[in-house]
Design a protein around this motif. Structure first.
Motif, short mmCIF file in Angstrom:
data_model
loop_
_atom_site.label_atom_id
_atom_site.label_comp_id
_atom_site.label_asym_id
_atom_site.label_seq_id
_atom_site.Cartn_x
_atom_site.Cartn_y
_atom_site.Cartn_z
N SER A 190 66.13 106.11 -29.63
CA SER A 190 67.25 107.00 -29.32
C SER A 190 67.30 107.39 -27.85
O SER A 190 68.34 107.87 -27.38
CB SER A 190 67.17 108.27 -30.17
N SER A 191 66.21 107.18 -27.12
CA SER A 191 66.19 107.65 -25.73
C SER A 191 65.27 106.82 -24.86
O SER A 191 64.13 106.57 -25.21
CB SER A 191 65.73 109.11 -25.69
N ARG A 192 65.80 106.44 -23.71
CA ARG A 192 65.00 105.70 -22.74
C ARG A 192 63.82 106.52 -22.23
O ARG A 192 62.84 105.96 -21.73
CB ARG A 192 65.86 105.28 -21.56
N SER A 193 63.89 107.82 -22.35
CA SER A 193 62.85 108.68 -21.78
C SER A 193 61.49 108.48 -22.44
O SER A 193 60.46 108.85 -21.87
CB SER A 193 63.25 110.16 -21.91
N TYR A 194 61.47 107.90 -23.65
CA TYR A 194 60.20 107.67 -24.34
C TYR A 194 59.54 106.36 -23.90
O TYR A 194 58.41 106.10 -24.26
CB TYR A 194 60.41 107.64 -25.85
N VAL A 195 60.23 105.54 -23.16
CA VAL A 195 59.71 104.24 -22.77
C VAL A 195 58.92 104.35 -21.46
O VAL A 195 59.41 104.87 -20.47
CB VAL A 195 60.85 103.22 -22.61
N ASN A 196 57.69 103.83 -21.49
CA ASN A 196 56.85 103.86 -20.30
C ASN A 196 57.01 102.61 -19.43
O ASN A 196 56.90 102.69 -18.21
CB ASN A 196 55.37 103.98 -20.70
N TYR A 197 57.22 101.47 -20.09
CA TYR A 197 57.34 100.22 -19.35
C TYR A 197 58.47 99.36 -19.93
O TYR A 197 58.70 99.36 -21.15
CB TYR A 197 56.02 99.43 -19.38
N TRP A 198 59.09 98.60 -19.02
CA TRP A 198 60.18 97.70 -19.39
C TRP A 198 59.87 96.28 -18.95
O TRP A 198 59.21 96.06 -17.93
CB TRP A 198 61.48 98.12 -18.70
N GLY A 199 60.40 95.32 -19.71
CA GLY A 199 60.40 93.96 -19.24
C GLY A 199 61.55 93.76 -18.26
O GLY A 199 62.34 94.67 -18.02
N LEU A 200 61.66 92.58 -17.71
CA LEU A 200 62.72 92.29 -16.74
C LEU A 200 64.05 91.98 -17.40
O LEU A 200 65.09 92.01 -16.73
CB LEU A 200 62.30 91.12 -15.84
N SER B 293 55.76 101.82 -25.33
CA SER B 293 55.60 103.27 -25.26
C SER B 293 54.27 103.70 -25.82
O SER B 293 53.92 103.34 -26.94
CB SER B 293 56.73 103.96 -26.03
N SER B 294 53.53 104.50 -25.04
CA SER B 294 52.28 105.06 -25.50
C SER B 294 51.99 106.35 -24.73
O SER B 294 52.19 106.36 -23.50
CB SER B 294 51.13 104.07 -25.30
N PRO B 295 51.56 107.42 -25.36
CA PRO B 295 51.34 107.53 -26.79
C PRO B 295 52.62 107.24 -27.56
O PRO B 295 53.70 107.60 -27.12
CB PRO B 295 50.92 109.00 -26.99
N PRO B 296 52.50 106.57 -28.69
CA PRO B 296 53.70 106.13 -29.39
C PRO B 296 54.48 107.29 -30.01
O PRO B 296 53.92 108.09 -30.75
CB PRO B 296 53.14 105.22 -30.48
N PRO B 297 55.78 107.36 -29.70
CA PRO B 297 56.62 108.35 -30.36
C PRO B 297 57.04 107.83 -31.73
O PRO B 297 56.73 106.69 -32.08
CB PRO B 297 57.82 108.43 -29.42
N LEU B 298 57.75 108.64 -32.49
CA LEU B 298 58.37 108.13 -33.70
C LEU B 298 59.35 107.03 -33.28
O LEU B 298 60.01 107.13 -32.24
CB LEU B 298 59.12 109.24 -34.44
N VAL B 299 59.47 106.00 -34.09
CA VAL B 299 60.31 104.87 -33.68
C VAL B 299 61.78 105.31 -33.56
O VAL B 299 62.52 104.77 -32.74
CB VAL B 299 60.16 103.68 -34.64
N GLN B 300 62.19 106.27 -34.37
CA GLN B 300 63.56 106.76 -34.24
C GLN B 300 63.77 107.42 -32.87
O GLN B 300 64.81 107.28 -32.23
CB GLN B 300 63.88 107.79 -35.34
N GLN B 301 62.74 108.14 -32.42
CA GLN B 301 62.82 108.78 -31.10
C GLN B 301 62.85 107.73 -30.00
O GLN B 301 63.64 107.82 -29.07
CB GLN B 301 61.62 109.71 -30.90
N MET B 302 61.99 106.73 -30.11
CA MET B 302 61.92 105.72 -29.06
C MET B 302 63.26 105.01 -28.91
O MET B 302 63.75 104.80 -27.80
CB MET B 302 60.84 104.70 -29.38
#
Length: 127
Positions: free
Chosen positions: A109-119, A98-107
């Motif tokens: 708590s919600s998939r919406s803060y994630v920009n990219y996923w691994g497989l 995730s970037s710009p990086p949110p607070l880790v608690q936010q990241m």
């Protein structure tokens, strides 16, 4: 395009340990958060552990005291050390960026803060 490559999944007996690793590449930003999420069939993907660029961590209550997330900024890697594994830890585990990086608690708590996923990499805890 950010790429995340996970490794380290597998099968283990209850009470055992596993370490998951993720290597990130293809990005130019210097500030980003990393995390591990997991998902089982029929359930939402949930945040397990997240870590900021500076090393601040956040854990799901279900894994506190058993899992440890560690990152190496020089190598662009993040590891999840899992101890005292339980059957309910069985899931597909996904590395997240995730970037710009949110607070880790936010990241976490919600998939919406994630920009990219691994497989994803599967972890099975069973006797």
């Amino acid at each position: 395009q950010v790429q995340l490559v996970e490794s380290g999944g597998g099968s283990v007996q209850p009470g055992g340990s596993l370490t998951l690793s993720c290597e990130a590449s293809g990005f130019s930003r210097s500030a980003y958060a990393l995390g591990w999420f997991r998902q089982v069939p029929g359930k939402e993907r949930e945040g397990v552990a997240c870590i900021s660029h500076g090393g601040t961590t956040h854990y799901a209550d279900s894994v506190k005291g058993r899992f440890t997330i560690v990152r190496d900024n020089a190598k662009s890697t993040v590891d999840l050390h899992m101890n005292s594994l339980k059957s309910e830890d069985s899931a597909v585990y996904y590395c997240a960026w995730s970037s710009p990086p949110p607070l880790v608690q936010q990241m976490c708590s919600s998939r919406s803060y994630v920009n990219y996923w691994g497989l994803g990499t599967r972890v099975t805890v069973s006797s």
